[in-house]
Design a protein around this motif. Structure first.
Motif, PDB file in Angstrom:
ATOM      1  N   GLY A 183      13.128 -25.557  -4.634  1.00 25.08           N
ATOM      2  CA  GLY A 183      13.707 -26.940  -3.925  1.00 25.08           C
ATOM      3  C   GLY A 183      13.077 -27.120  -2.657  1.00 25.08           C
TER       4      GLY A 183
ATOM      5  N   THR B 185      10.984 -30.728  -2.284  1.00 23.68           N
ATOM      6  CA  THR B 185      11.206 -31.672  -1.095  1.00 23.68           C
ATOM      7  C   THR B 185      10.146 -31.982  -0.103  1.00 23.68           C
ATOM      8  OG1 THR B 185      12.305 -29.544   0.063  1.00 23.68           O
ATOM      9  CG2 THR B 185      13.759 -31.050  -1.180  1.00 23.68           C
TER      10      THR B 185
ATOM     11  N   PHE C 109      17.144 -26.759   2.491  1.00 26.05           N
ATOM     12  CA  PHE C 109      16.795 -25.540   1.935  1.00 26.05           C
ATOM     13  C   PHE C 109      15.867 -24.496   2.751  1.00 26.05           C
ATOM     14  CE2 PHE C 109      16.737 -28.203  -2.054  1.00 26.05           C
ATOM     15  CZ  PHE C 109      17.257 -27.236  -3.030  1.00 26.05           C
TER      16      PHE C 109
END
Length: 286
Positions: A47, A51, A75
């Motif tokens: 993640g 991103t 994150f």
């Protein structure tokens, strides 16, 4: 130049992802099967990486999405929180684990710095133009400073010369005034003397019975400025015009005026002629 900001960010990202995955596998592997812990670690790192990739794509397009940025920082904070929790619960080397817990946040910060560099990066042509403008400004400033220094030195030299000349003029005037004062004192002494005053009075008296004017000193003081036209060169009169003017002045009274009275009135009227021509005109009309 781009590698100076992107390489540290990539290196810090790789280190933080490996460290986060290792900590999660070691920490959660004791409570759950290690494949589950591996999946959890890969999920956090995946993640974080997804991103980051999407943010980089938007940045390449000149765009920005606050939601994606918030998810990416979430994150990063989660990874840092896992590292901090592991360091606080570790039985051995807690300080060492806590010292590396900031790596995910540092990686995000490096990517932020790289994005700011990209937004402010200029092409080599623009940088050369800016350097040329700056150099031109420095050259103009240096020339202006040199010009000011030269003008200041010239003005100083001029003022020094003017001051010295003024001092010389003042000294000459002082000496002249002193000499005039001495001569004036001598004249006053001669005028005040009984014998000298009588002699001067007899010399300057008119041929008129009973009139003996007192001899006066010449005026010494501020002089009246000359008329403007007296400083200009008046056109010379012809002999005919001079004869007409002389005859008009001579016969303006009865009996006719003498030469000296006529000459005085001629010059008082503003006419100009040499003494030789004026006397010749007098002889012609008289």
């Amino acid at each position: 130049m781009r590698a100076k900001t992107v390489l540290p960010a990539v290196a810090m990202t790789a280190v933080s992802m490996v460290l986060t995955l290792a900590v999660i596998v070691m920490w959660l592997g004791m409570a759950v099967p290690w494949p589950v812990a591996l999946v959890v670690g890969l999920g956090i790192d995946g993640g974080w990486l997804a991103t980051l990739a999407y943010e980089r794509r938007l940045a390449a397009q000149g765009d920005h999405n606050r939601a994606v940025t918030a998810v990416g920082w979430s994150f990063g904070v989660l990874a840092a929180g896992v590292l901090v929790a592991h360091a606080l619960t570790a039985e051995h080397s807690a300080g060492a684990w806590l010292a590396v817990a900031w790596l995910p946040i540092a990686a995000k910060a490096l990517w932020l710095v790289h994005a700011m560099w990209e937004r402010t990066a200029l092409t080599p042509v623009a940088l050369d133009a800016i350097r040329g403008i700056q150099q031109e400004a420095r050259d103009e400033a240096a020339v202006a400073r040199a010009r000011l220094r030269a003008e200041a030195a010239t003005e100083e030299t001029r003022l020094t010369a003017v001051t010295e000349a003024g001092a010389r003029v003042a000294r000459v005037q002082a000496k002249t005034a002193q000499a005039l004062a001495g001569a004036w004192s001598t004249l006053e002494t001669a005028r005040a003397g009984e014998e000298t005053g009588r002699a001067l009075t007899s010399v300057t008296a008119r041929v008129t019975p009973g009139v003996t004017p007192r001899w006066e000193l010449p005026v010494w003081g501020p002089s009246e400025p000359l008329a403007a036209r007296s400083l200009e060169s008046a056109p010379a009169l012809t002999d005919e015009a001079l004869d007409v003017i002389v005859d008009e002045i001579r016969t303006s009274e009865t009996p006719a005026l003498s030469y000296r009275e006529m000459a005085a009135r001629f010059r008082a009227a503003g006419h100009s002629a040499s003494e030789v021509r004026l006397r010749a005109a007098w002889k012609r009309v008289a």
